[in-house]
Enzyme design. Structure first.
Site, PDB file in Angstrom:
ATOM      1  N   HIS A  52       0.839  -1.120   0.060  1.00  0.00           N
ATOM      2  CA  HIS A  52      -0.033   0.099   0.016  1.00  0.00           C
ATOM      3  C   HIS A  52       0.893   1.103  -0.200  1.00  0.00           C
ATOM      4  CE1 HIS A  52      -3.822   2.113   0.834  1.00  0.00           C
ATOM      5  NE2 HIS A  52      -2.971   3.052   1.213  1.00  0.00           N
ATOM      6  N   CYS A  53       0.606   2.187  -0.851  1.00  0.00           N
ATOM      7  CA  CYS A  53       1.833   3.206  -0.969  1.00  0.00           C
ATOM      8  C   CYS A  53       0.922   4.395  -0.699  1.00  0.00           C
ATOM      9  CB  CYS A  53       2.236   3.250  -2.784  1.00  0.00           C
ATOM     10  SG  CYS A  53       3.186   4.580  -2.888  1.00  0.00           S
ATOM     11  N   PRO A  54       1.522   5.147   0.299  1.00  0.00           N
ATOM     12  CA  PRO A  54       1.067   6.389   0.787  1.00  0.00           C
ATOM     13  C   PRO A  54       1.214   7.504  -0.206  1.00  0.00           C
ATOM     14  CG  PRO A  54       3.020   6.002   2.234  1.00  0.00           C
ATOM     15  CD  PRO A  54       2.609   4.718   1.180  1.00  0.00           C
ATOM     16  N   ASN A  75      -1.705   7.224  -2.436  1.00  0.00           N
ATOM     17  CA  ASN A  75      -2.750   6.991  -1.667  1.00  0.00           C
ATOM     18  C   ASN A  75      -3.753   5.677  -2.367  1.00  0.00           C
ATOM     19  OD1 ASN A  75      -4.798   7.144   0.141  1.00  0.00           O
ATOM     20  ND2 ASN A  75      -6.128   8.812  -0.904  1.00  0.00           N
ATOM     21  N   ASN A  76      -2.935   4.712  -2.308  1.00  0.00           N
ATOM     22  CA  ASN A  76      -3.775   3.684  -3.303  1.00  0.00           C
ATOM     23  C   ASN A  76      -2.817   2.209  -2.917  1.00  0.00           C
ATOM     24  OD1 ASN A  76      -5.519   2.133  -4.934  1.00  0.00           O
ATOM     25  ND2 ASN A  76      -4.868   3.136  -6.530  1.00  0.00           N
TER      26      ASN A  76
END
Length: 358
Positions: A148-150, A153-154
């Site tokens: 999950h990549c901040p 945001n996805n």
């Protein structure tokens, strides 16, 4: 604390941070450097044209990475109402495994939990497809989840992994291009070769920012190139997939060119564009542990027929067409005789282990 609404807004902060740096860099490069500082008309034109190409590719791939919805397991992986009921009735352990084994028997699943149990998500009520994990931020099961990549945001997974790679590649090229074309002006300002103007601050800071981002992006991009070449996800590096009682960290690797094609597709013209071209459906993946007979692949019913290879584990469902061609070139297949009769799988430790994945 803040409610779910406020929390959702907070998740957009890193994206807004990158977007604002991008907007500033556009102003600093186009207006302050190209239009106001460069004197040579030819240099101006070349830099502006090249810059806008890199800028467009960067923004396009970033946009697609952020706004492409992660793919969730298809209906066939969800438990039926009656299976859900019996799962709730049964005590944890072997009887629950029995229900799950029955539900999973026609699904193309090769990986298990540490104890050899069927991978089941008790939040989504589904049998997890291979390489699928539950994301605690999205609160959903994500197909071929990478992480999950901040910054976007996805969740980065099957549906947008190619876009994510292109985003890393184009943001790196964008930064390198800025640093390279800005360098001589950076040096001129540093050595007082040019007068103190508003442009000085922008040009100095532009070079520092581009150089700094280049360093961090190149290591991240290099890491993901290595992952693609080995057909691994970030999660699989930390916890190797377990195939029928044996861990195999290279279980999904089909050799460099096939690994690359699985992410980028067969048509080279789409490789550098952020349009979806990955092979497969995200639910089933060819593995180097399953020997597939090319003749059988063409006949959907043929997978159950007895043949000279009956001691190999065939997919209970034929691999989708877009993937079966990955299997036709049998030379590169390390044929590992997996001798396991159906039904015995997952019996050794009946305790149903639920994975708590982050």
């Amino acid at each position: 604390g803040c409610g779910p609404r406020g929390q959702r807004l907070l998740y957009w902060v890193p994206v807004l941070f990158i977007s604002s740096i991008l907007c500033w860099s556009y102003y600093a490069y186009v207006t302050q450097l190209c239009l106001l500082t460069m004197t040579n008309i030819g240099e101006k034109v070349v830099c502006l044209v090249a810059y806008h190409i890199f800028f467009m590719l960067f923004v396009w791939s970033y946009w697609k990475t952020i706004f492409t919805l992660p793919m969730n397991p298809s209906k066939e992986f969800h438990l039926s109402y009656s299976d859900k009921e019996s799962l709730e009735r049964e005590p944890r352990g072997e009887s629950q495994q029995e229900v799950l084994r029955r539900a999973a028997k026609d699904l193309p699943i090769y990986t298990r939990t540490m104890s050899g149990a069927i991978r089941y998500c008790d939040r989504c009520h589904l049998v997890k497809p291979d390489r699928c994990h539950h994301c605690s931020v999205c609160d959903k099961c994500i197909l071929k989840m990478d992480h999950h990549c901040p910054w976007v945001n996805n969740c980065v997974g099957f549906s947008n992994y190619k876009f994510f790679l292109l985003f890393l590649a184009y943001s790196l090229l964008y930064c390198l291009f800025i640093a390279a074309t800005d360098l001589q002006y950076f040096i001129k300002f540093w050595t007082n070769g040019l007068p103190d103007t508003q442009a000085k601050f922008h040009i100095m800071f532009l070079f520092f920012a581009a150089a700094m981002f280049s360093v961090s992006l190149s290591s991240l991009f290099g890491y993901h190139c290595w992952l693609v070449s080995k057909n691994k996800s970030t999660l699989e590096v930390f916890r190797a997939p377990i195939f029928h009682h044996r861990t195999d960290k290279n279980g999904f690797s089909l050799g460099f060119s096939k690994n690359l094609r699985q992410v980028f597709g067969d048509e080279k013209k789409y490789w550098l564009l952020p349009v979806f071209s990955s092979l497969g459906d995200g639910c089933s993946f060819p593995t180097c542990l399953v020997n597939q007979d090319p003749e059988q692949a063409s006949t959907p019913g043929g997978l159950h027929s007895t043949s000279k290879n009956e001691n190999h584990l065939f997919p209970a469902k034929p691999l989708r067409d877009s993937q079966s061609h990955l299997l036709t070139d049998t030379q590169s297949w390390s044929d590992i005789g997996v001798k396991a009769e159906k039904g015995k799988v997952g019996m050794s430790n009946p305790a149903l282990t639920m994975e708590n994945e982050t």
